[in-house]
Design a protein around this motif. Sequence first.
Motif, PDB file in Angstrom:
ATOM      1  N   ARG A  47      86.815  41.016  -9.830  1.00 19.53           N
ATOM      2  CA  ARG A  47      86.498  41.806 -11.022  1.00 19.53           C
ATOM      3  C   ARG A  47      86.421  40.884 -12.253  1.00 19.53           C
ATOM      4  O   ARG A  47      85.522  41.013 -13.079  1.00 19.53           O
ATOM      5  N   THR A  93      83.119  40.160 -14.513  1.00 21.49           N
ATOM      6  CA  THR A  93      83.110  40.419 -15.961  1.00 21.49           C
ATOM      7  C   THR A  93      82.761  39.150 -16.735  1.00 21.49           C
ATOM      8  O   THR A  93      81.968  39.189 -17.667  1.00 21.49           O
ATOM      9  N   PHE A 127      82.564  58.355  -1.710  1.00 22.32           N
ATOM     10  CA  PHE A 127      83.446  57.392  -2.356  1.00 22.32           C
ATOM     11  C   PHE A 127      84.914  57.659  -2.064  1.00 22.32           C
ATOM     12  O   PHE A 127      85.714  56.726  -1.958  1.00 22.32           O
ATOM     13  N   SER A 152      92.236  49.984  -8.568  1.00 21.88           N
ATOM     14  CA  SER A 152      91.244  50.756  -9.307  1.00 21.88           C
ATOM     15  C   SER A 152      90.455  49.877 -10.271  1.00 21.88           C
ATOM     16  O   SER A 152      89.322  50.190 -10.598  1.00 21.88           O
ATOM     17  N   TRP A 157      87.065  48.896  -8.709  1.00 23.42           N
ATOM     18  CA  TRP A 157      86.065  49.946  -8.559  1.00 23.42           C
ATOM     19  C   TRP A 157      85.664  50.568  -9.884  1.00 23.42           C
ATOM     20  O   TRP A 157      84.615  51.208  -9.972  1.00 23.42           O
ATOM     21  N   ASN A 158      86.527  50.403 -10.895  1.00 19.73           N
ATOM     22  CA  ASN A 158      86.239  51.032 -12.178  1.00 19.73           C
ATOM     23  C   ASN A 158      84.929  50.581 -12.790  1.00 19.73           C
ATOM     24  O   ASN A 158      84.333  51.294 -13.575  1.00 19.73           O
ATOM     25  N   ILE A 159      84.522  49.369 -12.472  1.00 21.52           N
ATOM     26  CA  ILE A 159      83.291  48.867 -13.097  1.00 21.52           C
ATOM     27  C   ILE A 159      82.062  49.249 -12.285  1.00 21.52           C
ATOM     28  O   ILE A 159      80.958  48.876 -12.619  1.00 21.52           O
ATOM     29  N   PHE A 160      82.268  49.985 -11.197  1.00 22.94           N
ATOM     30  CA  PHE A 160      81.137  50.379 -10.358  1.00 22.94           C
ATOM     31  C   PHE A 160      80.600  51.750 -10.761  1.00 22.94           C
ATOM     32  O   PHE A 160      81.336  52.604 -11.221  1.00 22.94           O
ATOM     33  N   ARG A 219      91.763  53.252 -19.001  1.00 21.59           N
ATOM     34  CA  ARG A 219      90.669  52.414 -18.520  1.00 21.59           C
ATOM     35  C   ARG A 219      89.328  52.966 -18.986  1.00 21.59           C
ATOM     36  O   ARG A 219      89.153  54.163 -19.132  1.00 21.59           O
ATOM     37  N   ARG A 220      88.388  52.076 -19.180  1.00 18.03           N
ATOM     38  CA  ARG A 220      87.014  52.407 -19.548  1.00 18.03           C
ATOM     39  C   ARG A 220      86.883  52.960 -20.957  1.00 18.03           C
ATOM     40  O   ARG A 220      85.952  53.696 -21.255  1.00 18.03           O
ATOM     41  N   THR A 267      88.181  45.780 -23.345  1.00 15.75           N
ATOM     42  CA  THR A 267      87.608  44.457 -23.114  1.00 15.75           C
ATOM     43  C   THR A 267      86.397  44.220 -24.016  1.00 15.75           C
ATOM     44  O   THR A 267      86.203  43.112 -24.521  1.00 15.75           O
ATOM     45  N   GLU A 324      94.217  42.646 -19.561  1.00 15.97           N
ATOM     46  CA  GLU A 324      94.965  43.114 -18.382  1.00 15.97           C
ATOM     47  C   GLU A 324      96.335  42.419 -18.331  1.00 15.97           C
ATOM     48  O   GLU A 324      96.728  41.827 -17.335  1.00 15.97           O
ATOM     49  N   HIS A 338      85.300  55.886 -11.352  1.00 13.12           N
ATOM     50  CA  HIS A 338      86.410  55.862 -12.302  1.00 13.12           C
ATOM     51  C   HIS A 338      87.159  57.188 -12.315  1.00 13.12           C
ATOM     52  O   HIS A 338      88.390  57.233 -12.309  1.00 13.12           O
TER      53      HIS A 338
END
Lengths: 353, 709
Positions: free
Chosen positions: A157, A161, A176, A187, A190-193, B205-206, B210, B300, B435
């Motif tokens: 990951r 990034t 999924f 997680s 997978w969060n960036i998918f 998250r998200r 970042t 992180e 997510h």
Amino acid sequence: MGSQRVRQNPYTTRIPIANEDEFYGRAKIMADIFTRLKGSQCISLIGERRIGKSSILNALNFDELREINDVAPEYRFVLVDLQYINIRSEEDLLAYLVGEISDATGISVWGESHRHSLELIAIQAQRQELRLVIMLDEFDYLLHNDQIPPQFYAFLRAWITRFRVPFVTASREGNFEKITETDDTGSAFWNIFGNVYVGPFEEDEAIQLIQEPADRDGVEFDDEDVELVLDLAGFFPIFIQIACYHLFEHKQKGPQSEEFKEHLKRAFTVDTVSHFRYLKNRLTDLEIEYLNNFPVESNAREDRYTREGLLQKGILIRRQNETRIFSSLMKSFLFREDSSRRSLIQSVKSLLE
Amino acid sequence: MIDSRTTTELCDELDRKLQQQDIQPEDVGAREQLLRPVEVSVADLPSAPDVRRDTTAGCLIVLLWYKNHPTAADPESLFAELYHKSPLVRLTAANAISATVKSSHFYWSETRSIHDARQVLLNRRDAETSPIIGYQLDKLIEEVGKLRRTSKKKRRPKPRMNPYVAGLPVHGRGRFFGRDDILEQIEESFVRREGQKSIVLYGARRTGKTSVLLQIKDGALGKGFLPVYLDMQATAGTDLQSFLRILLRNTKAAVSEHFELAWDKLPDIQERTDFGILQPFLQGIIAELEDQALLLMIDEYEVLQRYRTEAPDLARQFQSLLEQETKLYVIFAGSQKLESLRQTGFSVLLDNARYIKISFLKTDEALKLIREPVEDAFTYDEGVPEQILEYTNGHPFYTQLLCQLIYDNVGSGKTATSEHLDAAVDQFLSNPSPHLILTWNAISKEQKVVAAALAELYSKEEPFQGTNEIGSRLHSDDNPVKLTVSEIQKTLTDLRTIDWIEQKPGMKAYRYTMELVRRWVIDNHSILDLAQGLHEKLISRVASFGRQTAASAIDFGICLVIGLLAATMLKASDSSIETLWLYLTPLIFSYVYLLVPLLTSGSTLGQRLLSLSLIGATAGKPSQSRRALYALLVLVRLTLVIPVFRLAGEIVITLADAPFLALAWLLTLVVLAMWLCLDILMLLFGKKHQGLYEKLTRLLVVHVPNEAE
């Protein structure tokens, strides 16, 4: 024009398509994937087995598709099929990955570790203004490999990034939730998918797949033939290939006898029974109940969602303002086997009693 | 130009020459000498020469004209000439066909024509004996093959590229929207607050943590800071040395981008990297910075806690370094709960930091994010951007996702309507983002149940719901997890940290922040679904019949042996009290033996020896009242067996001195068998190895494999 020689059947494909000429349809999905990749978004291809996920991975590197989707020449698509390698450790995998990227880019590196090598090769690729895309086929093999520690995915990951190298993964699992059921990837990975759902063809794509290969070999599949294939195969590319294979063979034999359709159905059934069983096993209790009562006029929320889900999976198809079960054979297959299964609500009630 | 009379003469002359000499296609010189003048003569004719086609010369003249006027040709008729007996005609026909291919004759725009032609060419190639015609046909087949691919290419329309991408963190200002308030808070903390050296940027998250760090890396805080970015995930699984080496390597790379430094004067980080090196290394760099401060950004940061065993003083050393170096600042970014890190020794570092939460975009920022990327493509109908925000509340990730789907739905249209939005919402719900699924998977079952209840309780009239309403709903739905009001309250607080719910100001009432998430929860995780899923999961863990029976047998065996021993010890006595004691001893022992562990740890010794545990039939640990009821039922069972037990004891005592010891043991085995039969009956009355007692008390005996197993 003289005598015709026996034509080679163009519907023999049962494995992922690797030849650009044999790739049909998927225009929307391909555009969607290329758009996301240009924005460096990682993609997880989700869909039932044999629906064509691996073919889509291969197609990302097809010249024609790259051209019409305006994919710049500096993109390098690196395909890594994980079912063919024996991964005993993270180092094995990294070495393989570095090797594949090296083959695709012509860049050779030597780092203090394979993680470092992967970083160095990405740095070199950036310097040469190359844009890498890593395509991992059969990703399940990696997910279920005990030798790969969860920290490895955290590293991946971070690598993704930092160097903005998108990944495209294809898994055998149809959804999924299944992929992450025994999730050791964490997680964060997978969060960036984003999910891209690979379903059956659109109607026009299905008709194109039915007619064009035969047409290219000088055999005409008329409207009646198209309807016959769609009645058996719906919009599933694998079923269309199988139905068309048998239809093509029949056509080669000359004028069709009265029993031709029955012969075709029998041959098709023999070839597809295991696929049909798999599809049936993937249905939820609610979906089976819905199909047992089909057509369902109700527009209740539950029925609406079930109907939409079945349409997305291609079990139901909509043609000329009419919704039907995609295949007449699937219909009889569904009703033949254990029609007495209880619905989810009934089973919940009995369990809570 | 020649007229029709001359054409006929030309044809006759060519015919004569052909009869006089047998010219083959391979005789290149003679062929050229014969045909070139004819071709030149007919090339300028305005239409195809009117000559007899049943002669070789006539065919050649017509073909030569078509070769020079390919768009006027009928390729089907040219193909027919490939079967001509004269090789010169066949060759000229192949050349004429080739000319039609090169001229983009409309015939080649049809896929069908291409395939017919290819088939003919392949057939003729197989039959052709002349090498040069064969070669020409090969080339032709290749040319037609290229057309075949081109014909498919033309059918694919060029798609429009979607400008919304909810993917990796955003680099550069182009696609970065909002967050000015966050950047201002960071700058204000470091520049205007004396002694503020560290910031913890936290949020679910998200939410864009970042991306904010990358903005700072790209210079968002101005030239006063030299930013160094480190994603801690890159160090995952490595030792402390590797982490410090990567930190210093990144620092070196960041500094090198701005100015040249005499690196040889600094400690060599390749040789040895520990905290003893880190300090002088950073000091060396800071000393060279004139008006700048070094800003370390650790993304992180939760990963740092993995080094606490290897370096228990890591946090203290960092803090000490920050205090010593006036021109050193740190931003920690992460999503984990701060409380959990405090317990791992990081409090010294984190307590001195300023906390800045990153969450939803402000309304104006979110509207900008929705509208700006598609300004050149289409416009949103009035009210649609606001409707999007009702679904996402300005969450950057979900807003982008919905917009991405809307963009696809609008297609080549010029307006995005609420129908497009509705379709996008349906698409999202049937194919949600990883997510969302992962967030759901990561929350506890208590949180899931409360989230499901809150989602179901929502109404437009009263979107906020209190803990009492949630508690009533859970009770009425016979939910799988029993929660008190205070537990519900705590669960709601936890859900707030992932930005899923918000509290009504000044009230203990809550609602979902994002309608999109609420809809997904409703559609996929109703309380009934949760009950079903949890129950199936538990049933799958129920211990096998053999294991449960074996546990009972162990318990019974222990009771029997100890009981018999006690009875034997007391058998000499004749007094009535001691006779009573004789019967009570095994009974009391058995009661104590079974009751105490059942009431305290929830399982008997036999169950524990076979790794069995009692759990609630719908949730984890059974309540004390359930366990007490279960124990009472076990007592009933024991009491039912006692008369038999007593009888067996008496017989054993009577026969112990007699020569019938074997019979005594046989009777003992009969008792044991009866006990087992009772157990079996209990289990058979139940379902899926859930015995009658367990069923009555809504408990399950599950197998909990230990590590050795």
